[in-house]
Enzyme design. Sequence first.
Site, PDB file in Angstrom:
ATOM      1  N   HIS A  38      -4.906 -68.824  21.446  1.00  0.00           N
ATOM      2  CA  HIS A  38      -4.946 -69.371  20.094  1.00  0.00           C
ATOM      3  C   HIS A  38      -3.909 -68.706  19.200  1.00  0.00           C
ATOM      4  O   HIS A  38      -3.599 -67.525  19.357  1.00  0.00           O
ATOM      5  CB  HIS A  38      -6.334 -69.174  19.479  1.00  0.00           C
ATOM      6  CG  HIS A  38      -7.300 -70.245  19.825  1.00  0.00           C
ATOM      7  ND1 HIS A  38      -8.285 -70.663  18.963  1.00  0.00           N
ATOM      8  CD2 HIS A  38      -7.439 -70.998  20.939  1.00  0.00           C
ATOM      9  CE1 HIS A  38      -8.998 -71.623  19.536  1.00  0.00           C
ATOM     10  NE2 HIS A  38      -8.499 -71.838  20.737  1.00  0.00           N
ATOM     11  N   GLY A 106      -4.788 -79.446  23.748  1.00  0.00           N
ATOM     12  CA  GLY A 106      -4.572 -78.684  22.531  1.00  0.00           C
ATOM     13  C   GLY A 106      -5.549 -78.959  21.414  1.00  0.00           C
ATOM     14  O   GLY A 106      -6.369 -79.869  21.464  1.00  0.00           O
ATOM     15  N   GLU A 107      -5.440 -78.117  20.376  1.00  0.00           N
ATOM     16  CA  GLU A 107      -6.231 -78.230  19.151  1.00  0.00           C
ATOM     17  C   GLU A 107      -5.287 -78.146  17.960  1.00  0.00           C
ATOM     18  O   GLU A 107      -4.356 -77.342  17.949  1.00  0.00           O
ATOM     19  CB  GLU A 107      -7.263 -77.108  19.064  1.00  0.00           C
ATOM     20  CG  GLU A 107      -8.314 -77.112  20.145  1.00  0.00           C
ATOM     21  CD  GLU A 107      -9.116 -75.823  20.128  1.00  0.00           C
ATOM     22  OE1 GLU A 107     -10.300 -75.882  19.766  1.00  0.00           O
ATOM     23  OE2 GLU A 107      -8.558 -74.764  20.471  1.00  0.00           O
ATOM     24  N   ASN A 110      -4.189 -74.747  16.344  1.00  0.00           N
ATOM     25  CA  ASN A 110      -3.126 -73.922  16.905  1.00  0.00           C
ATOM     26  C   ASN A 110      -1.781 -74.628  16.927  1.00  0.00           C
ATOM     27  O   ASN A 110      -0.747 -74.018  16.664  1.00  0.00           O
ATOM     28  CB  ASN A 110      -3.495 -73.510  18.325  1.00  0.00           C
ATOM     29  CG  ASN A 110      -4.839 -72.826  18.372  1.00  0.00           C
ATOM     30  OD1 ASN A 110      -5.022 -71.777  17.784  1.00  0.00           O
ATOM     31  ND2 ASN A 110      -5.795 -73.440  19.054  1.00  0.00           N
ATOM     32  N   GLY A 174     -13.413 -87.201  29.151  1.00  0.00           N
ATOM     33  CA  GLY A 174     -13.648 -88.629  29.274  1.00  0.00           C
ATOM     34  C   GLY A 174     -13.076 -89.209  30.558  1.00  0.00           C
ATOM     35  O   GLY A 174     -12.169 -88.642  31.167  1.00  0.00           O
ATOM     36  N   ALA A 177      -9.168 -89.760  30.699  1.00  0.00           N
ATOM     37  CA  ALA A 177      -8.401 -88.534  30.904  1.00  0.00           C
ATOM     38  C   ALA A 177      -8.529 -88.037  32.334  1.00  0.00           C
ATOM     39  O   ALA A 177      -7.552 -87.558  32.935  1.00  0.00           O
ATOM     40  CB  ALA A 177      -8.857 -87.455  29.921  1.00  0.00           C
TER      41      ALA A 177
END
Length: 329
Positions: A38, A106-107, A110, A174, A177
Amino acid sequence: MTKFGYTLMTEQSGPRELVDYAVAAEAVGFDFEVSSDHYSPWLTEQGHAPYAWSVLGAVAHATERVGLMTYVTCPTMRYHPAVVAQKAATLALLSDGRFTLGLGSGENLNEHTVGAGWPALETRHEMLEEAIEIIRALLAGDLVTYRGEHFAVDSSRIWDLPDEPVRIGVAVAGPRAIEQLAPLADDLIAVEPRADVVETWNATDGAPQIGAAARAIGQIPICWDPDEETARRRAHEQFRWFGGGWSVNSDLPTTAGFAAASQFTRPEDVAGSIPCGPDLDAIVEAVSAYWEAGFTDVALVQVGDEGQQRFLDEAAGPLLERLRAAAPS
């Protein structure tokens, strides 16, 4: 046999402390160690975010046996995939082949740091697919020139490679993905004990089979402390963001956003989803959801830097004994 890991939480501890915890976790008997990657903690109260790859490099030299893993790195925005491939190869060499490269889409927390915006989920999955293709080619020792929709690589080669290929784990949830990414990966990564994810993975054409060629690696937070109220307080202070779920957590960009989203979360709400206190049997029961769902590996997150060493000194050994006695062989 189910393997149990220890999480190096870069959001709640400084780099020197993380290396010390890694050494202690190996000594007490954990099978592997995973590190978050992170740029920012979720909450200001957590207060840390050292560079995971430097920490892992130090851990690789300070430990001898445990597997090491990123859980997970996003190879699409903060890092170009060619750079991730080089980092993974170097860490595999430093650890004598103990490293698994865990990747994800990712998020926002970050990835917004580099000012490139925050793409839609479908675009992030497309980017991740291209990134894995590049990383695979470079880790194979090829001279790579690549022109994709999202990335380009120009006549590049990694010069220091391990003898054995670096394993790649991919975080998916999901069915779309999984269908898109499972054939490109060696291992499944997930943060919920969902049997349908394992089943969908194994039913996907070209995906390595979990339980045979592939691992399914999960993660679960716990907050052990001799005093239950202390544990509940710490879990609320440090992990109240946890209840938001992936769909919320992946999109919030700042610690202020996570603070706002979790402002009405009560200690009892957090304790309802994270086992808190000294009861090791309650922790075993919570972890068992993963092996019952078909996961082969589970990494534990001991919440908070406060009490981390005491957990490793007093509780981790007996907890591992109970987990191994309860888990399927």
